[in-house]
Design a protein around this motif. Sequence first.
Motif, PDB file in Angstrom:
ATOM      1  N   GLU A  72       0.591   2.388  -3.146  1.00 52.06           N
ATOM      2  CA  GLU A  72       0.925   1.673  -2.714  1.00 52.06           C
ATOM      3  C   GLU A  72      -0.785  -0.227  -1.977  1.00 52.06           C
ATOM      4  O   GLU A  72      -0.922  -1.014  -1.754  1.00 52.06           O
ATOM      5  N   TYR A  73      -1.695   1.405  -2.597  1.00 50.51           N
ATOM      6  CA  TYR A  73      -3.087   1.026  -2.074  1.00 50.51           C
ATOM      7  C   TYR A  73      -3.451   0.149  -2.701  1.00 50.51           C
ATOM      8  O   TYR A  73      -4.188  -1.256  -2.357  1.00 50.51           O
ATOM      9  N   LEU A  76      -1.810  -2.999  -3.037  1.00 54.45           N
ATOM     10  CA  LEU A  76      -1.974  -3.823  -1.288  1.00 54.45           C
ATOM     11  C   LEU A  76      -3.242  -4.580  -2.124  1.00 54.45           C
ATOM     12  O   LEU A  76      -4.008  -5.242  -1.874  1.00 54.45           O
ATOM     13  N   GLU A  77      -4.446  -3.753  -2.677  1.00 52.53           N
ATOM     14  CA  GLU A  77      -5.887  -4.327  -2.479  1.00 52.53           C
ATOM     15  C   GLU A  77      -6.089  -5.412  -4.005  1.00 52.53           C
ATOM     16  O   GLU A  77      -6.262  -6.776  -3.690  1.00 52.53           O
ATOM     17  N   LYS A  80      -5.166  -8.431  -2.220  1.00 55.88           N
ATOM     18  CA  LYS A  80      -5.641  -9.358  -1.515  1.00 55.88           C
ATOM     19  C   LYS A  80      -6.784 -10.262  -2.503  1.00 55.88           C
ATOM     20  O   LYS A  80      -7.513 -10.961  -2.327  1.00 55.88           O
ATOM     21  N   LEU A  86       3.206 -10.803  -3.586  1.00 54.21           N
ATOM     22  CA  LEU A  86       4.026 -10.215  -2.965  1.00 54.21           C
ATOM     23  C   LEU A  86       5.359 -10.990  -3.497  1.00 54.21           C
ATOM     24  O   LEU A  86       6.333 -10.615  -3.269  1.00 54.21           O
ATOM     25  N   GLN A 119       8.120  -8.284  -3.743  1.00 54.94           N
ATOM     26  CA  GLN A 119       7.553  -8.038  -2.133  1.00 54.94           C
ATOM     27  C   GLN A 119       9.042  -7.202  -1.830  1.00 54.94           C
ATOM     28  O   GLN A 119       9.310  -5.717  -1.664  1.00 54.94           O
ATOM     29  N   TYR A 122       8.406  -2.851  -3.153  1.00 54.39           N
ATOM     30  CA  TYR A 122       7.063  -2.589  -2.750  1.00 54.39           C
ATOM     31  C   TYR A 122       8.233  -1.887  -1.267  1.00 54.39           C
ATOM     32  O   TYR A 122       7.398  -0.802  -0.849  1.00 54.39           O
ATOM     33  N   TYR A 208      -5.887  -0.921   4.819  1.00 60.26           N
ATOM     34  CA  TYR A 208      -4.360  -2.413   4.446  1.00 60.26           C
ATOM     35  C   TYR A 208      -3.880  -1.851   5.551  1.00 60.26           C
ATOM     36  O   TYR A 208      -2.856  -1.285   5.535  1.00 60.26           O
ATOM     37  N   GLU A 210      -2.044  -3.355   7.172  1.00 59.50           N
ATOM     38  CA  GLU A 210       0.149  -3.919   7.439  1.00 59.50           C
ATOM     39  C   GLU A 210       0.498  -2.926   6.499  1.00 59.50           C
ATOM     40  O   GLU A 210       1.942  -3.701   7.238  1.00 59.50           O
ATOM     41  N   VAL A 211       0.394  -1.649   6.176  1.00 59.31           N
ATOM     42  CA  VAL A 211       1.633  -1.092   5.569  1.00 59.31           C
ATOM     43  C   VAL A 211       2.296  -0.001   6.329  1.00 59.31           C
ATOM     44  O   VAL A 211       3.357  -0.129   5.733  1.00 59.31           O
TER      45      VAL A 211
END
Length: 446
Positions: A72-73, A76-77, A80, A86, A119, A122, A208, A210-211
């Motif tokens: 997940e990290y 999302l990285e 960014k 997504l 998306q 995820y 993050y 938003e996770v």
Amino acid sequence: MKKRNGYRISAVLLSVLLFVGLFSPIQMKASAAFDVNAAAAVLVDAETGQVLYEKNSDQQLGVASMSKMMTEYLLLEAVKEGKVSLDDTYQVSDYVYTISQDRSLSNVPLRADETYKIQELYEAMTIYSANAATIAIAEKISGSEAEFVKLMNKKAKEFGLEKAKFVNATGLNNKDLKGNHSTGTQTDENMMSGRDVVTLAYRLVNDYPEVLETAGIPKKKFREGTDDEISMENWNWMLPSLVFAYEGMTGLKTGTTDFAGYCFTGTAERNGQKLIAVVMNATNESGEGTYNARFTEMKKLMDYGFTQFERQEIVAAGSAIKGAETLPVQKGKEKEVKLKAASDLSIFAPKGSNPKYKTGVTLNSSDLNENGELVAPVEKDKVVGFVSVKDDQGQAVPFLKSAGKTNVQTAQNIEKANWFVLSMRAVGDGISGGWNWIVDKVTGWF
């Protein structure tokens, strides 16, 4: 003689009463509340990274699907940094298709050669711990799971996760990957310590946040309205509306394998206080690992954090740190610079303990000369170190290594002194008494 015997009887009765008092049901109940039935457990404040409780937190253990927090990290990285969106699509590989058809694993079945949005993959990974969807994300980011695992281990080193070892993106045992494992042996699993797991979670929710918007979804349909529609119920049964609903629960990730046992990283918030807790290989009172046990033990940890601690402000933003108010400056118009805390610093202390914390400053040695001085010119708000805190016994208050520290900054500009001032100081350094007073007076004019 009777009198002496009376004293002895009284003494024995007093001893018994003291023993009963020390080990009364109330006292034993309070002690038991601090014990967690798990191979390892850790509780931290989610904002400061202060460690509030830990049990066997340095032993390397199986981590199972809590590994997906690293996936997940990295996703999302990548989003960014603009490397992945997504809204991007992914075409299912043979490997991902094969894994997705195994319903004995946590999965949403994926069609061969079909395309899916990152998306929805995820969401399947984060809500339903879907393993094939996780491998798909790894392939999207790095081209292959093997290359993605290299990225996972590299990021683990950056975070200082000393006990972490990743062999796949999912946390499955390599033997469950249908012969497709690319690193380690067939029986290898991802391994981490409890402290490493909670550090990863700390970085994830702080870098993050938003996770939690996705990890906190109790139920969702995958590909709703299509022939492939599947109901996904979050494996975190402590979320609102689920069977073990816990007030304030926001996330984060469960994990289960025969090797790792029943594991859970939970996040919760009440009255502005945010906690992260980890239980690894949780068991019930009989020593049996069950789904229910990990939620029962998580509740113990969370209740302990929310009810047994209170916030104490140690340093206010912009204030001086007692005992480290200034720092010497070489070749400056002034011989020292004032220091200040860049932000507030609070500590969670056991309720009613009234400890007297002592603050200090840990300086950045790279910014200082061999004499421990800054060298002019010095700009205002330059970070020169961070606030350290010790309790009244001289023990450092424990924080995660990667936790955000309260920086110490310079509170003023210090210009470099001109040649005349420096020359006068050089003379003054060799002479004591009245001459030093004259030197200081004259150089003050410049």
